[in-house]
Design a protein around this motif. Structure first.
Motif: not given
Length: 326
Positions: A8, A60, A270-271, A295, A299-300, A302, A309
């Motif tokens: 991330i 993360g 999933t991140t 999640n 996460t990537r 965000d 989210k």
């Protein structure tokens, strides 16, 4: 050859996660799914409740900072290092000991809930980064062997099949038996683990790591099909996409198509650290499709606009989501 380990990005600090109650989250997700024609993308987080650990924790970061996921592809074909590579993979560090817990794992509430939504056609396509086969297990009692692969795409492959470098394919169970037959000492060790229940924790790709273990005497059997064809070949690997290995063109194209044909994209557990998954999110945003992610932790996605989210564990609310949708 330079390999970038999926992560991330450090610049991701802002989060668009909604701090809402579980009841409110159920309502938001149900409203998102109810119109149907949703493609779902899942990651390791959905299998945690089945006893398969995720790579990352709530912050993360990798939960095991000393864990080095296997990096492979061209390495398999370099003669000078191939023996060590194969021994490490098929012995304790990798999948020989790690596979049985994955094989024995059972789908959890999230798997069954998503299966129910697939069966009612609210979810039309499911793409998973997981190689454990639990999504398939969760709906196998409803769909036949032809329907399942048409509706569930394994983005990173599967642990349940093995192929040699000449393309001969066998089931993982059969190959596991061959490994045991060629390594009686390791088979005894496995029997002892089963007797005591002292099973090392398995990573999402079937790996386990034990310290102070020598792999020098571990035997990888020859591919029997190759032997019948008059060649000796013990270079075999599971149908898993390792770090540094490209996703097959057909899989990539189908994943894009599954996103293009849906009306909304729902991401669970999933991140999005791997680009193969992140680019599907980007593709959906480029097509101006609504995107929601469920999640726990960063996460990537965000910092990206257009992504809704909800930061809750899927297992806490997904059953109520199905009830609300139905």
């Amino acid at each position: 050859m330079r390999i970038s380990i999926p992560t991330i990005p450090h610049m991701v600090s802002a989060s668009n996660a909604q701090i809402i109650s579980p009841a409110a989250a159920v309502e938001r997700i149900a409203n998102f799914l109810a119109p149907g024609n949703v493609t779902v993308l899942t990651g390791a987080g959905v299998s945690v409740d089945s006893g398969i650990r995720a790579y990352r924790g709530k912050d993360g970061r990798y939960m095991n900072p000393n864990y080095n996921k296997f990096i492979c592809h061209g390495l398999y074909h370099f003669i000078q290092i191939i023996l060590l590579t194969r021994q490490r993979y098929w012995s304790v560090l990798r999948s020989y000991i790690g596979y049985p817990p994955v094989r024995a794992s059972r789908p959890n509430t999230t798997h069954f809930a998503l299966a129910a939504l697939q069966y009612t056609s609210h979810i039309t396509k499911l793409i998973t980064q997981n190689v454990d086969g639990l999504h398939q297990k969760s709906i196998a009692h409803l769909w036949d062997d032809d329907t399942i692969p048409n509706n569930i795409l394994e983005l990173h492959g599967t642990l349940h099949r093995v192929h040699c470098k000449f393309g001969h394919i066998t089931t993982r169970d059969v190959f596991q038996d061959r490994l045991s037959a060629n390594n009686p000492r390791w088979r005894e060790y496995m029997d002892e683990l089963e007797r005591t229940g002292d099973q090392p924790r398995t990573n999402p790709d079937g790996d386990v790591a034990l310290e102070g273990v020598s792999y020098d005497d571990f035997v990888v059997p020859n591919c029997p099909q190759c032997t019948l064809e008059g060649r000796h070949n013990s270079i075999q690997k599971p149908e898993v996409i390792f770090f540094g290995e490209s996703i097959p063109k057909a899989v990539k194209e189908r994943s894009y198509s599954d996103v293009e044909q849906c009306d909304r994209l729902f991401l669970v557990g999933t991140t999005l650290a791997t680009y193969s998954a992140f680019r599907l999110l980007k593709h959906a945003l480029d097509l101006r499709k609504p995107v929601m992610i469920l999640n726990v932790g960063p996460t990537r996605a965000d910092a990206l606009p257009g992504v809704e989210k909800i930061e809750l564990a899927s297992g806490l609310i997904i059953r109520d989501v199905v009830r609300a949708v139905m």
